[in-house]
Design a protein around this motif. Structure first.
Motif, PDB file in Angstrom:
ATOM      1  N   LYS A   1      80.585  22.570 -83.401  1.00 18.50           N
ATOM      2  CA  LYS A   1      79.811  22.867 -82.207  1.00 18.50           C
ATOM      3  C   LYS A   1      79.998  24.302 -81.759  1.00 18.50           C
ATOM      4  O   LYS A   1      79.122  24.887 -81.119  1.00 18.50           O
ATOM      5  CB  LYS A   1      80.204  21.916 -81.069  1.00 18.50           C
ATOM      6  CG  LYS A   1      79.878  20.459 -81.348  1.00 18.50           C
ATOM      7  CD  LYS A   1      78.387  20.258 -81.558  1.00 18.50           C
ATOM      8  CE  LYS A   1      78.060  18.793 -81.812  1.00 18.50           C
ATOM      9  NZ  LYS A   1      76.616  18.596 -82.119  1.00 18.50           N
ATOM     10  N   LYS A   2      81.146  24.883 -82.086  1.00 18.13           N
ATOM     11  CA  LYS A   2      81.429  26.250 -81.657  1.00 18.13           C
ATOM     12  C   LYS A   2      82.191  26.971 -82.771  1.00 18.13           C
ATOM     13  O   LYS A   2      83.285  26.545 -83.163  1.00 18.13           O
ATOM     14  CB  LYS A   2      82.238  26.228 -80.358  1.00 18.13           C
ATOM     15  CG  LYS A   2      82.267  27.554 -79.624  1.00 18.13           C
ATOM     16  CD  LYS A   2      82.800  27.397 -78.203  1.00 18.13           C
ATOM     17  CE  LYS A   2      81.817  26.652 -77.302  1.00 18.13           C
ATOM     18  NZ  LYS A   2      82.235  26.683 -75.876  1.00 18.13           N
TER      19      LYS A   2
ATOM     20  N   ALA B   1      76.044  27.747 -88.624  1.00 11.96           N
ATOM     21  CA  ALA B   1      75.637  27.502 -87.236  1.00 11.96           C
ATOM     22  C   ALA B   1      74.217  26.945 -87.176  1.00 11.96           C
ATOM     23  O   ALA B   1      73.934  26.023 -86.408  1.00 11.96           O
ATOM     24  CB  ALA B   1      75.738  28.790 -86.433  1.00 11.96           C
TER      25      ALA B   1
ATOM     26  N   ALA C   1      75.029  24.926 -83.995  1.00 14.73           N
ATOM     27  CA  ALA C   1      76.262  25.298 -83.304  1.00 14.73           C
ATOM     28  C   ALA C   1      76.132  26.658 -82.628  1.00 14.73           C
ATOM     29  O   ALA C   1      75.263  27.468 -82.964  1.00 14.73           O
ATOM     30  CB  ALA C   1      77.424  25.334 -84.296  1.00 14.73           C
ATOM     31  N   GLU C   2      77.017  26.900 -81.679  1.00 13.24           N
ATOM     32  CA  GLU C   2      77.088  28.193 -80.998  1.00 13.24           C
ATOM     33  C   GLU C   2      78.039  29.110 -81.765  1.00 13.24           C
ATOM     34  O   GLU C   2      79.043  28.662 -82.315  1.00 13.24           O
ATOM     35  CB  GLU C   2      77.609  28.005 -79.570  1.00 13.24           C
ATOM     36  CG  GLU C   2      77.827  29.305 -78.813  1.00 13.24           C
ATOM     37  CD  GLU C   2      78.531  29.109 -77.486  1.00 13.24           C
ATOM     38  OE1 GLU C   2      78.942  30.122 -76.881  1.00 13.24           O
ATOM     39  OE2 GLU C   2      78.683  27.949 -77.056  1.00 13.24           O
TER      40      GLU C   2
ATOM     41  N   ILE D   1      80.437  32.535 -81.487  1.00 16.24           N
ATOM     42  CA  ILE D   1      81.096  33.550 -80.662  1.00 16.24           C
ATOM     43  C   ILE D   1      81.482  34.695 -81.593  1.00 16.24           C
ATOM     44  O   ILE D   1      82.271  34.503 -82.517  1.00 16.24           O
ATOM     45  CB  ILE D   1      82.351  32.996 -79.968  1.00 16.24           C
ATOM     46  CG1 ILE D   1      81.984  31.825 -79.054  1.00 16.24           C
ATOM     47  CG2 ILE D   1      83.058  34.087 -79.177  1.00 16.24           C
ATOM     48  CD1 ILE D   1      83.193  31.112 -78.469  1.00 16.24           C
TER      49      ILE D   1
ATOM     50  N   HIS E   1      74.541  32.231 -78.915  1.00 25.64           N
ATOM     51  CA  HIS E   1      75.706  33.057 -79.220  1.00 25.64           C
ATOM     52  C   HIS E   1      76.200  33.813 -77.995  1.00 25.64           C
ATOM     53  O   HIS E   1      75.490  33.933 -76.990  1.00 25.64           O
ATOM     54  CB  HIS E   1      75.370  34.061 -80.328  1.00 25.64           C
ATOM     55  CG  HIS E   1      74.374  35.103 -79.908  1.00 25.64           C
ATOM     56  ND1 HIS E   1      73.011  34.866 -79.930  1.00 25.64           N
ATOM     57  CD2 HIS E   1      74.537  36.373 -79.428  1.00 25.64           C
ATOM     58  CE1 HIS E   1      72.382  35.941 -79.505  1.00 25.64           C
ATOM     59  NE2 HIS E   1      73.283  36.870 -79.179  1.00 25.64           N
ATOM     60  N   SER E   2      77.416  34.320 -78.117  1.00 30.30           N
ATOM     61  CA  SER E   2      77.982  35.224 -77.125  1.00 30.30           C
ATOM     62  C   SER E   2      78.836  36.234 -77.869  1.00 30.30           C
ATOM     63  O   SER E   2      79.256  35.993 -79.008  1.00 30.30           O
ATOM     64  CB  SER E   2      78.818  34.455 -76.091  1.00 30.30           C
ATOM     65  OG  SER E   2      79.885  33.782 -76.718  1.00 30.30           O
TER      66      SER E   2
ATOM     67  N   GLU F   1      88.005  28.373 -75.384  1.00 35.21           N
ATOM     68  CA  GLU F   1      86.639  27.917 -75.656  1.00 35.21           C
ATOM     69  C   GLU F   1      86.575  26.620 -76.467  1.00 35.21           C
ATOM     70  O   GLU F   1      85.503  26.054 -76.642  1.00 35.21           O
ATOM     71  CB  GLU F   1      85.865  29.010 -76.402  1.00 35.21           C
ATOM     72  CG  GLU F   1      85.643  30.276 -75.591  1.00 35.21           C
ATOM     73  CD  GLU F   1      84.616  30.084 -74.502  1.00 35.21           C
ATOM     74  OE1 GLU F   1      83.858  29.091 -74.559  1.00 35.21           O
ATOM     75  OE2 GLU F   1      84.560  30.918 -73.585  1.00 35.21           O
TER      76      GLU F   1
ATOM     77  N   VAL G   1      87.200  26.258 -79.815  1.00 38.35           N
ATOM     78  CA  VAL G   1      86.504  26.616 -81.054  1.00 38.35           C
ATOM     79  C   VAL G   1      86.815  25.594 -82.145  1.00 38.35           C
ATOM     80  O   VAL G   1      87.956  25.156 -82.307  1.00 38.35           O
ATOM     81  CB  VAL G   1      86.930  28.033 -81.498  1.00 38.35           C
ATOM     82  CG1 VAL G   1      86.421  28.352 -82.898  1.00 38.35           C
ATOM     83  CG2 VAL G   1      86.433  29.068 -80.499  1.00 38.35           C
ATOM     84  N   ASP G   2      85.778  25.178 -82.909  1.00 37.88           N
ATOM     85  CA  ASP G   2      85.932  24.192 -83.980  1.00 37.88           C
ATOM     86  C   ASP G   2      86.258  24.830 -85.320  1.00 37.88           C
ATOM     87  O   ASP G   2      86.880  24.205 -86.179  1.00 37.88           O
ATOM     88  CB  ASP G   2      84.631  23.390 -84.156  1.00 37.88           C
ATOM     89  CG  ASP G   2      84.212  22.684 -82.892  1.00 37.88           C
ATOM     90  OD1 ASP G   2      85.026  21.923 -82.355  1.00 37.88           O
ATOM     91  OD2 ASP G   2      83.077  22.897 -82.435  1.00 37.88           O
TER      92      ASP G   2
END
Length: 295
Positions: free
Chosen positions: A3-4, A26, A31-32, A34, A79-80, A99, A101-102
């Protein structure tokens, strides 16, 4: 499953390796991403970059450049961008934990750092430091990944340790998620500098059959319903893992971050996982130990 995803973005990494792998993954998992970068700002007794205005200006400039560089790739991906100053692995870890993160995606530098007292891929590499301090897996991408490549074949290297059992559970989850075939592989470590005399006392095939039987009995429950094969032969572990991945045309190699032969308090320069991850080949996923019940 993902997911991240955190991508360690640096201009020293080929944009067709780690970034492409992260972006394709992604898109396929919705998924998002970063994008993280650490500005290498040093300090000493005579100067520092603690002035908030200077630091904020440099961070904003770096964020704008990263956004512009990856604009086309990121147009259809949530995204960021996070830019920090200071130690790369320490700042990255803060974001990873905050966050949730996965998966972390990293690539090795396109050229070694200019330090005469260090070799490429040594224990103080950011990859090693990140792997040693996170629970989520770390994907290291060294070769160019074809656009839109799918994960259809996975090689999972096991040494029958508890961390390897945990990594196998993760490999099974990956295989089920992507509908991939899983090759479970064990290397009989004959030793490089100091050969193991045990393997020269009788036929090597006896040891191979015993290891394959051990994999079958140990992992049968976990692999139920998963397309898989067991493989074993002798050699130097990191060399044989790379060869197996190449021969099987694997899309991914999965390994436990620590093996049973390593001292956790003293990371080894010759770590099998780091040698495989930093060698040319398909992406390698390093899985830190986490209690997983599948066996």
């Amino acid at each position: 499953m993902f997911k991240k995803i955190l991508l360690a973005a640096t201009p020293q990494i080929d944009s067709q390796t780690a970034p492409r792998a992260a972006f394709d993954l992604a898109r396929s998992r919705n998924a998002e991403v970063i994008l993280f970068h650490s500005l290498p700002l040093e300090r000493d007794a005579w100067c520092s970059f603690d002035d908030p205005e200077d630091r904020d200006r440099m961070i904003a400039s770096a964020e704008a450049k990263i956004e512009d560089f990856y604009r086309d790739d990121l147009k259809d991906i949530p995204h960021s961008i996070r830019v920090a100053t200071g130690s790369a692995h320490e700042q990255m870890l803060k974001i990873i934990h905050a966050e949730g993160v996965d998966l972390i995606v990293m690539g090795h530098h396109t050229q070694p750092p200019h330090r005469a007292d260090r070799m490429w891929g040594v224990v103080d590499t950011t990859i090693r430091k990140v792997c040693a301090n996170v629970f989520c897996p770390v994907m290291v991408v060294t070769n160019t990944v074809p656009a839109g490549a799918e994960i259809k074949r996975i090689v999972m290297a096991t040494d029958f340790s508890t961390p390897s059992d945990s990594a196998l559970c993760y490999a099974v989850q990956m295989a089920a998620t992507f509908g991939a075939h899983l090759d479970v592989f064990h290397v009989l470590d004959v030793g490089q500098a100091s050969p193991n005399p045990a393997y020269y006392m009788q036929s090597m095939q006896i040891f191979i059959d015993k290891a394959i039987g051990r994999m079958q009995s140990r992992y049968a429950r976990a692999l139920d319903g998963i397309s898989h094969e067991f493989h074993c032969w002798e050699g130097v572990p990191y060399v044989e893992i790379l060869k197996q991945a190449r021969w099987q045309e694997a899309d991914l190699v999965i390994m436990a971050q620590y093996s049973s032969s390593e001292d956790h308090a003293k990371p080894s320069v010759g770590s099998t996982t780091i040698q495989v991850a930093l060698s040319p080949g398909c992406p390698a996923v390093l899985v830190n130990y986490r209690a997983r019940t599948c066996i």
